[in-house]
Design an enzyme around this catalytic site. Structure first.
Site, PDB file in Angstrom:
ATOM      1  N   TYR A  98       0.827  -1.207   0.000  1.00 31.76           N
ATOM      2  CA  TYR A  98       0.000   0.000   0.000  1.00 31.76           C
ATOM      3  C   TYR A  98       0.861   1.255   0.000  1.00 31.76           C
ATOM      4  O   TYR A  98       2.027   1.239   0.377  1.00 31.76           O
ATOM      5  CB  TYR A  98      -0.980   0.021   1.186  1.00 31.76           C
ATOM      6  N   CYS A  99       0.232   2.348  -0.458  1.00 31.70           N
ATOM      7  CA  CYS A  99       0.822   3.686  -0.393  1.00 31.70           C
ATOM      8  C   CYS A  99      -0.308   4.622   0.022  1.00 31.70           C
ATOM      9  O   CYS A  99      -1.200   4.213   0.755  1.00 31.70           O
ATOM     10  CB  CYS A  99       1.477   4.080  -1.715  1.00 31.70           C
ATOM     11  N   SER A 100      -0.297   5.860  -0.445  1.00 30.51           N
ATOM     12  CA  SER A 100      -1.358   6.799  -0.069  1.00 30.51           C
ATOM     13  C   SER A 100      -2.673   6.478  -0.771  1.00 30.51           C
ATOM     14  O   SER A 100      -3.716   6.376  -0.137  1.00 30.51           O
ATOM     15  CB  SER A 100      -0.948   8.237  -0.401  1.00 30.51           C
TER      16      SER A 100
END
Length: 167
Positions: A98-100
């Site tokens: 995941y990231c933003s």
């Protein structure tokens, strides 16, 4: 192609202006557009209920990770991401990235799949969607309501928590 993009942008703007539901739908549409569809998605609720074992990789910058992250996430800076650095992760392990919002995680997830990892998913909508759905994030001191907004544009889509834009 440019007309299609212009129409999409206009649609998103109109939806945002008129309703909160439109804002939610627009965010979902936007994340579908910016993420690589070759990497399967897992939604926030499914990840929250998921039993171990799985490896959770946070591919945001160190500053973003320091503000808050999902409990148990291993920080892997996207800017210096190398698949070979993940050699301690078995190729058949379940990996969630995941990231933003999903741009960087979809690229990292694709690199993992191309390197032979067989069970890679990305968190749909990233940590923003996670927080917007009411799931907890943590910093070095425990649970927090602070979340790094990445940029002012992307931070707009973060509707819960306290937005932070610096280290």
């Amino acid at each position: 192609m440019p007309k299609r993009i212009l129409f999409l942008i206009l649609f998103i703007v109109v939806a945002i202006v008129f309703t909160d539901i439109g804002k939610h739908y627009s965010y979902s549409l936007l994340t579908n557009i910016v993420s690589n569809q070759a990497v399967p998605n897992i939604d926030s609720e499914e990840l929250y209920r998921l039993d171990k074992p799985y490896v959770l990789l946070d591919v945001r910058t160190p500053a973003e990770y320091k503000v808050s992250h999902i409990k148990g996430a291993r920080h892997v800076n996207y800017n210096t991401f190398q698949v070979n650095d993940q050699a301690d992760i078995r190729k058949d392990a379940r990996v969630v990235v995941y990231c933003s919002v999903g741009v960087r995680s979809s690229k990292a997830g694709l690199q993992l799949l191309e390197a032979g990892y067989t069970d890679v998913q990305q968190l749909h909508g990233g940590i923003f969607n996670w927080v917007n759905n009411g799931y907890p994030v943590f910093d070095a001191n425990g649970q927090t309501n602070r979340i790094h907004g990445y940029t002012r544009f992307w931070g707009y889509w973060l509707t819960e928590g306290v937005k932070v834009y610096g280290p």
